[in-house]
Scaffold this motif. Structure first.
Motif, PDB file in Angstrom:
ATOM      1  N   ASN A  50       0.835  -1.189   0.000  1.00 57.42           N
ATOM      2  CA  ASN A  50       0.000   0.000   0.000  1.00 57.42           C
ATOM      3  C   ASN A  50       0.881   1.255   0.000  1.00 57.42           C
ATOM      4  OD1 ASN A  50      -2.589  -1.241   0.165  1.00 57.42           O
ATOM      5  ND2 ASN A  50      -2.154  -1.720   2.323  1.00 57.42           N
ATOM      6  N   LEU A  51       0.499   2.263  -0.814  1.00 59.69           N
ATOM      7  CA  LEU A  51       1.167   3.560  -0.760  1.00 59.69           C
ATOM      8  C   LEU A  51       0.565   4.317   0.406  1.00 59.69           C
ATOM      9  CD1 LEU A  51       3.216   5.466  -2.080  1.00 59.69           C
ATOM     10  CD2 LEU A  51       1.337   6.393  -3.458  1.00 59.69           C
ATOM     11  N   ILE A  52       1.403   4.647   1.403  1.00 58.57           N
ATOM     12  CA  ILE A  52       0.913   5.128   2.703  1.00 58.57           C
ATOM     13  C   ILE A  52       1.503   6.496   3.022  1.00 58.57           C
ATOM     14  CG2 ILE A  52       1.135   4.749   5.200  1.00 58.57           C
ATOM     15  CD1 ILE A  52       0.752   1.836   4.764  1.00 58.57           C
ATOM     16  N   VAL A  53       0.672   7.326   3.685  1.00 56.61           N
ATOM     17  CA  VAL A  53       1.146   8.511   4.401  1.00 56.61           C
ATOM     18  C   VAL A  53       0.837   8.271   5.876  1.00 56.61           C
ATOM     19  CG1 VAL A  53       0.811  10.954   4.813  1.00 56.61           C
ATOM     20  CG2 VAL A  53       0.903  10.107   2.477  1.00 56.61           C
ATOM     21  N   PHE A  54       1.851   8.420   6.736  1.00 55.98           N
ATOM     22  CA  PHE A  54       1.706   8.117   8.157  1.00 55.98           C
ATOM     23  C   PHE A  54       1.749   9.427   8.944  1.00 55.98           C
ATOM     24  CE2 PHE A  54       3.288   6.377  12.275  1.00 55.98           C
ATOM     25  CZ  PHE A  54       2.256   5.481  12.496  1.00 55.98           C
ATOM     26  N   ILE A  55       0.649   9.709   9.684  1.00 56.44           N
ATOM     27  CA  ILE A  55       0.565  10.903  10.524  1.00 56.44           C
ATOM     28  C   ILE A  55       0.729  10.454  11.969  1.00 56.44           C
ATOM     29  CG2 ILE A  55      -0.827  12.903  11.135  1.00 56.44           C
ATOM     30  CD1 ILE A  55      -2.387  12.504   8.558  1.00 56.44           C
TER      31      ILE A  55
ATOM     32  N   TYR B 226       4.787   6.625  20.185  1.00 59.03           N
ATOM     33  CA  TYR B 226       3.973   7.504  19.349  1.00 59.03           C
ATOM     34  C   TYR B 226       2.619   6.862  19.088  1.00 59.03           C
ATOM     35  CZ  TYR B 226       5.419   4.291  15.653  1.00 59.03           C
ATOM     36  OH  TYR B 226       5.645   3.176  14.907  1.00 59.03           O
ATOM     37  N   LEU B 227       1.695   7.734  18.717  1.00 61.82           N
ATOM     38  CA  LEU B 227       0.382   7.334  18.239  1.00 61.82           C
ATOM     39  C   LEU B 227       0.316   7.746  16.774  1.00 61.82           C
ATOM     40  CD1 LEU B 227      -2.671   6.562  18.435  1.00 61.82           C
ATOM     41  CD2 LEU B 227      -3.071   8.904  19.261  1.00 61.82           C
ATOM     42  N   GLY B 228      -0.065   6.825  15.893  1.00 60.84           N
ATOM     43  CA  GLY B 228      -0.063   7.159  14.466  1.00 60.84           C
ATOM     44  C   GLY B 228      -1.266   6.620  13.735  1.00 60.84           C
ATOM     45  N   GLY B 229      -1.642   7.358  12.680  1.00 59.49           N
ATOM     46  CA  GLY B 229      -2.713   6.922  11.795  1.00 59.49           C
ATOM     47  C   GLY B 229      -2.217   6.927  10.358  1.00 59.49           C
ATOM     48  N   SER B 230      -2.597   5.912   9.608  1.00 56.09           N
ATOM     49  CA  SER B 230      -2.135   5.801   8.227  1.00 56.09           C
ATOM     50  C   SER B 230      -3.261   6.104   7.254  1.00 56.09           C
ATOM     51  CB  SER B 230      -1.575   4.399   7.963  1.00 56.09           C
ATOM     52  OG  SER B 230      -2.586   3.426   8.151  1.00 56.09           O
ATOM     53  N   LEU B 231      -2.870   6.692   6.110  1.00 54.71           N
ATOM     54  CA  LEU B 231      -3.797   6.919   4.991  1.00 54.71           C
ATOM     55  C   LEU B 231      -3.311   6.104   3.808  1.00 54.71           C
ATOM     56  CD1 LEU B 231      -4.212  10.806   5.172  1.00 54.71           C
ATOM     57  CD2 LEU B 231      -5.885   9.094   5.859  1.00 54.71           C
ATOM     58  N   TYR B 232      -4.173   5.232   3.290  1.00 53.18           N
ATOM     59  CA  TYR B 232      -3.823   4.435   2.111  1.00 53.18           C
ATOM     60  C   TYR B 232      -4.183   5.252   0.870  1.00 53.18           C
ATOM     61  CZ  TYR B 232      -3.612   0.485   5.361  1.00 53.18           C
ATOM     62  OH  TYR B 232      -3.299  -0.350   6.397  1.00 53.18           O
ATOM     63  N   LEU B 233      -3.159   5.632   0.117  1.00 52.80           N
ATOM     64  CA  LEU B 233      -3.375   6.527  -1.014  1.00 52.80           C
ATOM     65  C   LEU B 233      -3.913   5.815  -2.242  1.00 52.80           C
ATOM     66  CD1 LEU B 233      -0.182   8.746  -0.664  1.00 52.80           C
ATOM     67  CD2 LEU B 233      -2.484   9.202   0.179  1.00 52.80           C
TER      68      LEU B 233
END
Length: 523
Positions: free
Chosen positions: A155-160, A174-181
């Motif tokens: 998956n192409l991901i952006v991790f916030i 850390y706490l993180g949320g991913s967006l699958y592009l």
């Protein structure tokens, strides 16, 4: 008798033809001008609209990312207070994922170990994460939006992410949320809600020119090269432009940056799609106008016939001037048409004479009468133009050595012939765009655009040697001295450059004559 009427018939036909051509030309010009105006307005409107939508989407994306980071910050504060409660950690990960649907997945990492995820990922729980997003989160220890990267699952991901700290300020994780592009996500939904059909599409790129969103899912993750809009938007610029895409299609693009993530949003539509409605409209207008045009042309033909009828009568009378009693026939001719035709002819003749006189006066005002070169007034106009256009140029100020002796020895007539001979020599050396002027008795100026003083010196020397080796009838051989100065090297205005050239010329005169001197070499 027929051959006498032939010129009149030709004239009638010519009048009809000219009227028809004028009418058709006016109609075509009107259609063309209207089309061009509408085309320009439509293109400008599309560029403005695409820019407005790009700016809107960039702002909305920034707002979404800011809201997502605020959610993580709020949740991180709660986690820091319950960092040892495993049940709470799992519950908070689920809440963060399900309550807003901002992320495709959520992960809580403590001391490098993933302690809770949602959805539940057994392969990740209680194991260290080595993804690009995880490494960046642990490295920076501050809220960040990662660079897009490819996950282990493809998956192409952006991790916030947002860091977690203990009460003592020690870094916990850390706490993180991913967006699958390249899958369904809230970001896709945000961009697609403003997607237009009919040739308009939206795409998003990161600072490495990688596509993060595109209506064609297969293009997500690929990179775009050689695109001036992409180059501008990743530098933080916004605006609109007419570009040619990778498929060699002309596109109208609007672009704006997503500042929080250093992304760029581009909204574009092909010129072909933009102008397609206009082309159809023009075709409909032509189709509906055609019957009226045909009727109008028929009426024009009839009017042309009646307008030319008096001319035929005048021609017939003119052909029978040797006959008697034709005066009564002339009186029957419509005098208004005859008089207007005479007035038109007189005005055309007068206009022709006036233009010739004005042209001669303009030529006399700008030309040296002896040599035919530019005079001082004309030279100033050209130099003002070069300076206004910020064009580099060099002037060669040329003076005949001991010219007074020529006039005193051989007379002013021979002196004038000498000046004309020098004019020919200068013009033979000058290039097509060079300006040659006579500004005084034996003073000439050669202006060489787009040439510095070193290059102009070579031209000056070539001219000087040509003059030195040229024999002039009666007078014999003469020599010249040349002062050289350049704009802007030797001055920022005409007066300064001429002053430098004067000084260089004076130096050449004082140091033996028959030489070329560059202004800066004497300072």
């Amino acid at each position: 008798m027929f051959h006498k009427l032939l010129p009149t018939l030709n004239l009638r036909f010519l009048i009809l033809l000219l009227v028809l051509l004028a009418s058709i030309g006016t109609l075509v010009s009107s259609f063309y001008a209207t089309y061009q105006v509408q085309k320009e307005q439509l293109i400008n409107y599309t560029l403005h609209s695409n820019y407005a939508y790009a700016n809107k989407l960039a702002s909305a994306t920034d707002s979404f990312l800011e809201a997502a980071m605020q959610q993580l910050a709020y949740s991180a504060n709660k986690l820091e207070q319950n960092i040892t409660d495993d049940a709470f950690l799992k519950e908070e990960a689920a809440r963060l994922k399900l309550q807003t649907n901002s992320f495709n997945s959520v992960v809580i990492n403590i001391h490098g170990i993933s302690v809770a995820t949602y959805p539940n990922l057994p392969l990740v729980i209680n194991k260290p994460l080595g993804s690009v997003g995880a490494l960046q989160a642990r490295k920076h220890k501050k809220p960040i939006i990662s660079m897009p990267y490819m996950s282990a699952a493809g998956n192409l991901i952006v991790f916030i992410s947002h860091p977690l700290f203990s009460n003592n300020g020690d870094y916990l994780g850390y706490l993180g949320g991913s967006l699958y592009l390249n899958e369904r996500s809230i970001l896709n939904n945000l961009l697609e809600q403003d997607y237009f059909k009919g040739g308009t599409h939206i795409y998003v790129v990161d600072k490495n020119k990688q596509i993060l969103y595109h209506p064609q899912a297969a293009r997500i993750g690929s990179k775009i090269a050689h695109n001036k809009v992409i180059n501008k938007v990743i530098e933080g610029q916004s605006g609109s432009a007419n570009i040619v895409n990778s498929l060699n299609e002309s596109m109208l693009a609007g672009y704006a940056p997503v500042k929080l993530a250093n992304w760029g949003v581009v909204v574009q539509r092909s010129v072909k799609s933009t102008l397609s409605p206009l082309d159809g409209l023009v075709a409909q207008v032509i189709k509906r106008t055609l019957p009226t045009v045909v009727i109008t042309l028929i009426l024009i033909g009839l009017f042309a016939h009646f307008i030319s009828k008096p001319l035929k009568r005048l021609a017939d009378i003119a052909n029978r001037t040797d006959e008697l009693n034709h005066e009564s026939e002339l009186k029957k001719v419509k005098s208004w048409y005859f008089e207007s035709q005479q007035l038109k002819t007189a005005m055309l003749k007068g206009e022709s004479v006036l233009q010739l006189q004005i042209g001669q006066l303009r030529h006399d005002a700008q030309t040296d009468p002896l040599t035919g070169l530019h005079n001082r007034r004309s030279l100033k106009v050209w130099l003002d133009k070069l300076i206004h256009e910020q064009t580099l140029f060099t002037i060669l100020e040329i003076d005949i050595d001991f010219f007074k002796r020529v006039n005193d020895t051989y007379g002013h007539d021979k002196g004038d012939e000498t000046l004309k001979a020098l004019t020919v020599l200068i013009q033979s050396i000058a290039r097509k765009d060079d300006i040659v002027a006579r500004i005084g008795g034996e003073e000439f100026v050669l202006v060489i655009p787009n040439q510095n003083s070193e290059g102009a010196f070579k031209i000056a020397e070539r001219l000087r040697l040509a003059v030195e080796s040229s024999y002039i009838d009666t007078v014999g051989y003469i020599t010249i001295s040349i002062g050289i100065a350049s704009y802007p090297e030797h001055g920022t205005n005409i007066e300064q450059v001429f002053k430098k050239a004067d000084n260089a010329l004076y130096y050449a005169k004082e140091h033996g004559r028959n030489r070329s001197v560059i202004a800066n070499l004497i300072e």
